[in-house]
Design an enzyme around this catalytic site. Structure first.
Site, PDB file in Angstrom:
ATOM      1  N   HIS A 297      14.583   5.306 -22.930  1.00 50.16           N
ATOM      2  CA  HIS A 297      13.298   5.372 -22.227  1.00 50.16           C
ATOM      3  C   HIS A 297      13.221   4.324 -21.136  1.00 50.16           C
ATOM      4  O   HIS A 297      12.670   4.564 -20.063  1.00 50.16           O
ATOM      5  CB  HIS A 297      12.144   5.209 -23.204  1.00 50.16           C
ATOM      6  CG  HIS A 297      11.995   6.379 -24.103  1.00 50.16           C
ATOM      7  ND1 HIS A 297      11.816   7.646 -23.609  1.00 50.16           N
ATOM      8  CD2 HIS A 297      12.035   6.498 -25.429  1.00 50.16           C
ATOM      9  CE1 HIS A 297      11.744   8.486 -24.613  1.00 50.16           C
ATOM     10  NE2 HIS A 297      11.874   7.819 -25.733  1.00 50.16           N
TER      11      HIS A 297
ATOM     12  N   GLU B 235      26.021  25.615 -15.841  1.00 48.12           N
ATOM     13  CA  GLU B 235      26.053  24.448 -16.727  1.00 48.12           C
ATOM     14  C   GLU B 235      26.819  24.737 -18.010  1.00 48.12           C
ATOM     15  O   GLU B 235      26.833  23.929 -18.930  1.00 48.12           O
ATOM     16  CB  GLU B 235      24.634  23.926 -17.021  1.00 48.12           C
ATOM     17  CG  GLU B 235      23.677  24.941 -17.545  1.00 48.12           C
ATOM     18  CD  GLU B 235      22.264  24.382 -17.791  1.00 48.12           C
ATOM     19  OE1 GLU B 235      22.067  23.169 -17.772  1.00 48.12           O
ATOM     20  OE2 GLU B 235      21.369  25.213 -18.013  1.00 48.12           O
TER      21      GLU B 235
ATOM     22  N   ASP C 184      24.660  19.154 -18.445  1.00 47.33           N
ATOM     23  CA  ASP C 184      25.193  19.996 -19.512  1.00 47.33           C
ATOM     24  C   ASP C 184      26.638  20.411 -19.230  1.00 47.33           C
ATOM     25  O   ASP C 184      27.456  20.457 -20.142  1.00 47.33           O
ATOM     26  CB  ASP C 184      24.312  21.238 -19.696  1.00 47.33           C
ATOM     27  CG  ASP C 184      23.115  20.932 -20.590  1.00 47.33           C
ATOM     28  OD1 ASP C 184      23.317  20.306 -21.640  1.00 47.33           O
ATOM     29  OD2 ASP C 184      21.988  21.278 -20.214  1.00 47.33           O
TER      30      ASP C 184
ATOM     31  N   CYS D 185      22.011  20.196  -9.405  1.00 48.97           N
ATOM     32  CA  CYS D 185      20.775  19.528  -9.810  1.00 48.97           C
ATOM     33  C   CYS D 185      20.965  18.614 -11.002  1.00 48.97           C
ATOM     34  O   CYS D 185      19.996  18.119 -11.558  1.00 48.97           O
ATOM     35  CB  CYS D 185      19.681  20.557 -10.085  1.00 48.97           C
ATOM     36  SG  CYS D 185      20.125  21.720 -11.381  1.00 48.97           S
TER      37      CYS D 185
HETATM   38  C1  PEP Z   1      21.716  19.820 -16.257  1.00 46.32           C
HETATM   39  O1  PEP Z   1      22.076  20.226 -17.360  1.00 46.32           O
HETATM   40  O2  PEP Z   1      22.474  19.250 -15.441  1.00 46.32           O
HETATM   41  C2  PEP Z   1      20.312  19.956 -15.846  1.00 46.32           C
HETATM   42  C3  PEP Z   1      19.932  19.624 -14.628  1.00 46.32           C
HETATM   43  O3  PEP Z   1      19.432  20.390 -16.773  1.00 46.32           O
HETATM   44  P1  PEP Z   1      18.783  19.457 -17.916  1.00 46.32           P
HETATM   45  O4  PEP Z   1      19.193  18.043 -17.631  1.00 46.32           O
HETATM   46  O5  PEP Z   1      17.327  19.695 -17.810  1.00 46.32           O
HETATM   47  O6  PEP Z   1      19.406  20.025 -19.147  1.00 46.32           O
HETATM   48 MG    MG Z   2      20.821  21.538 -18.559  1.00 43.89          MG
END
Ligand code: PEP
Ligand code: MG
Length: 566
Positions: free
Chosen positions: A191, A427, A451, A498
């Site tokens: 956190h 992912e 992921d 992302c």
């Molecule tokens: C990812 O897996 O890179 C992603 C952007 O999704 P999250 O972190 O929300 O799983």
């Molecule tokens: Mg993800």
């Protein structure tokens, strides 16, 4: 004085210089009084009153955090209320009172047992220990056992050093006064690290026990980009650090030095995050994690409520693109009212699109109705809908059919709508391998490295013990990215990223060289990544990417990146 350095995990891609101030909240309670002098009924009563006071404090802290940092960050305080009401903990405290302890010692002893249990576990669960410490501190203070150290009014230019910072410690830090922090414990997903990113505060976590030797009052540089803490920095280091703090915020799209446009967008979780994304110069939203709209409530948000939120996002970026990811729950993202199954390996279980095409089909339809209506409203930017955790072409087909049937329903009801762009997250290794088949079915890919790395490397995200394996600089990960981009080349499909990798300015040149069209990240990183893009030339970036793709070890990739960032 010679400069010394310690290493930890960089939590924000920012650096700061200031004076070390140790924060030591646990002064200890001293020995308990003679059990003969304890009246158990009185102590139980005191414990109850302290719980009520702590509950009220948590409620107020939650509100402050939601307003200051956003709803997603504030949710941690809901877990604190759960600890406060946890029957096992309550029974433990009452039993300790019956053993002859006063309420504050009973709380201290019981919480310590639970803290030790959590610390013995792996990954993110271990981080709950800091939440328990937070709640214990509140209860002990409410029972008169010590004052809360005031982190909100530290001298300007302080760099906070601490064994650990709990969520409420971190939420108190004022970025206008505090130059950064470094902690002995903690990982990138703790956190403290997450809050530091929201506060745009230079921060390093997990420095280890060597941090304890840094004295109060010495000058330090916190370099959150590479996780280095410099002690007694020389003049030159200070100057460069101070200069780097002020990265210009650029509005408008950015191009490489030789004229190739790269979209730089922000990741958000709630409506409250939109303003800071715009303030930091994001071109749009590259990932709207809609699960945050579903958390911390008794039932899911309805169609109209979701419609308003998506509209707000599109209105914030009238000339940009807003990529909304459909509900991604399961794995490490539980939602109380959805009755998620108890799975041995939740990361390999029913999560993301698997739930939307299965038990959460109704929620998926409602969400698509809200999205198609938002896409059809007059003003605002381009809406793009993105599916999480796809592994097969059939999932994409089925989701598209659902979207088309939702469109047909809206049509027959005479409700205004439009079809948004339609894309998938890359992912899972399956989608990277299948990218050449998927291009037929989508308008875009967005690579979710958080992921993708854990599945390519079989290294759980957030598990410190396998952190070196779970690193996006691993050659196998770079090759998965390259396979995805290559599949889209020569088609109309654009490719974004992302995951956390997109927000690391040290790899921006590599990502440009690998052929990414869009990068989306936490808003705090947008100015630095825009600057990194503008300093890159495509020809040099391609050369770097080719060399990185030829590397067979992470060490080789690291060396290439160090050469180019020097
Ligand atoms: C990812 O897996 O890179 C992603 C952007 O999704 P999250 O972190 O929300 O799983
Ligand atoms: Mg993800």
């Amino acid at each position: 004085m010679t400069e010394r350095r310690l290493s930890g995990v960089g939590a924000t891609p920012l650096s700061g210089v200031g004076t070390a101030v140790w924060y030591a909240p646990d002064a200890g309670l001293g020995p308990p009084p003679d059990p003969e002098t304890i009246d158990a009924d009185v102590e139980r009563e005191r414990f109850e009153t302290a719980r009520d006071a702590a509950r009220e404090e948590i409620r107020a802290e939650r509100e402050r955090t939601a307003a200051r940092l956003g709803e997603a960050e504030a949710e941690v305080f809901d877990a604190h209320v759960q600890f406060l009401d946890d029957p096992q903990i309550t029974e433990g405290v009452e039993a300790a009172i019956d053993d002859g302890l006063p309420a504050e010692h009973a709380v201290d002893r019981t919480f310590e047992q639970f803290i030790e249990q959590f610390e013995g576990m792996e990954g993110r669960v271990a981080e709950r220990a800091d939440d328990l410490r937070d709640v214990r501190g509140r209860l002990v203070r409410a029972l008169g056992g010590g004052e809360r150290a005031d982190l909100g009014s530290l001298p300007e230019g302080s760099v906070v050093l601490a064994e650990r910072l709990t969520p409420s410690d971190t939420a108190q830090l004022d970025p206008d006064r505090v130059a950064g922090f470094a902690t002995v414990t903690g990982g990138r997903t703790s956190h403290a690290a997450i809050f530091a990113r929201s506060l745009a505060l230079p921060a390093i976590v997990g420095v280890g026990t060597a941090l304890r030797a840094v004295a109060d009052g010495v000058d330090v540089v916190v370099d959150g980009r590479d996780g280095t803490l410099l002690i007694d920095p020389d003049e030159e280091t200070r100057r460069t650090t101070a200069g780097e703090e002020a990265v210009e915020v650029r509005g408008g799209t950015v191009e490489t030095a030789d004229g190739a446009p790269i979209e730089v967008a922000a990741n958000v979780g709630t409506e409250a995050d939109l303003a800071s994304a715009a303030e930091r110069g994001a071109d749009g939203i590259g990932l709207f994690r809609t699960e945050f709209l579903f958390l911390d409530r008794e039932s899911p948000p309805g169609e109209d409520e979701q419609y308003e939120t998506y509209r707000a996002a599109l209105e914030t970026f009238p000339d940009g693109r807003v990529v909304v990811r459909t509900l991604d729950v399961g794995g490490d993202k539980p939602v109380a009212y959805l009755e998620l199954p108890d799975e041995e390996n939740p990361f390999l279980g029913e999560r993301g699109i698997r739930r939307s095409l299965g038990p959460d089909a109704d929620l998926f339809e409602t969400q698509l109705r809200a999205l198609l209506r938002a896409a059809g409203a007059e003003a605002g930017g381009q809406l793009s809908v993105m599916l999480p955790l796809v592994a097969t072409v059939d999932e994409v087909r089925e989701a598209r059919e659902t979207m088309e049937s939702v469109a047909a329903d809206l049509e027959s009801e005479g409700v205004a709508y439009a079809l948004p762009e339609f894309g998938v997250m890359i992912e899972t290794p399956a989608t990277a391998f299948l990218a050449d088949a998927l291009v037929e079915h989508v308008d875009f890919f967005s690579i979710g490295t958080n992921d993708l790395v854990q599945y390519v490397m079989a290294a759980e995200r957030g598990n410190d013990r396998v952190a070196a394996l779970g690193d996006y600089r691993q050659p196998a990960v770079l090759r998965a990215i390259q396979t995805t981009v290559a599949a889209a080349q020569g088609t109309d499909v654009w490719v974004g990223m992302c995951g956390e990798m997109a927000g690391d300015p040290d790899v921006t040149e590599l990502l440009v060289g690998l052929g990414l069209d869009e990068l989306s990240m936490s808003a705090v990183a947008v100015p630095q990544v825009k600057r990194a893009v503008s300093e890159t030339t495509v020809s040099e970036a391609r050369e770097l990417a080719a060399r990185a793709l030829a590397a067979s070890t992470k060490r080789e990739v690291d060396c290439l990146l160090t050469e180019t960032t020097r």
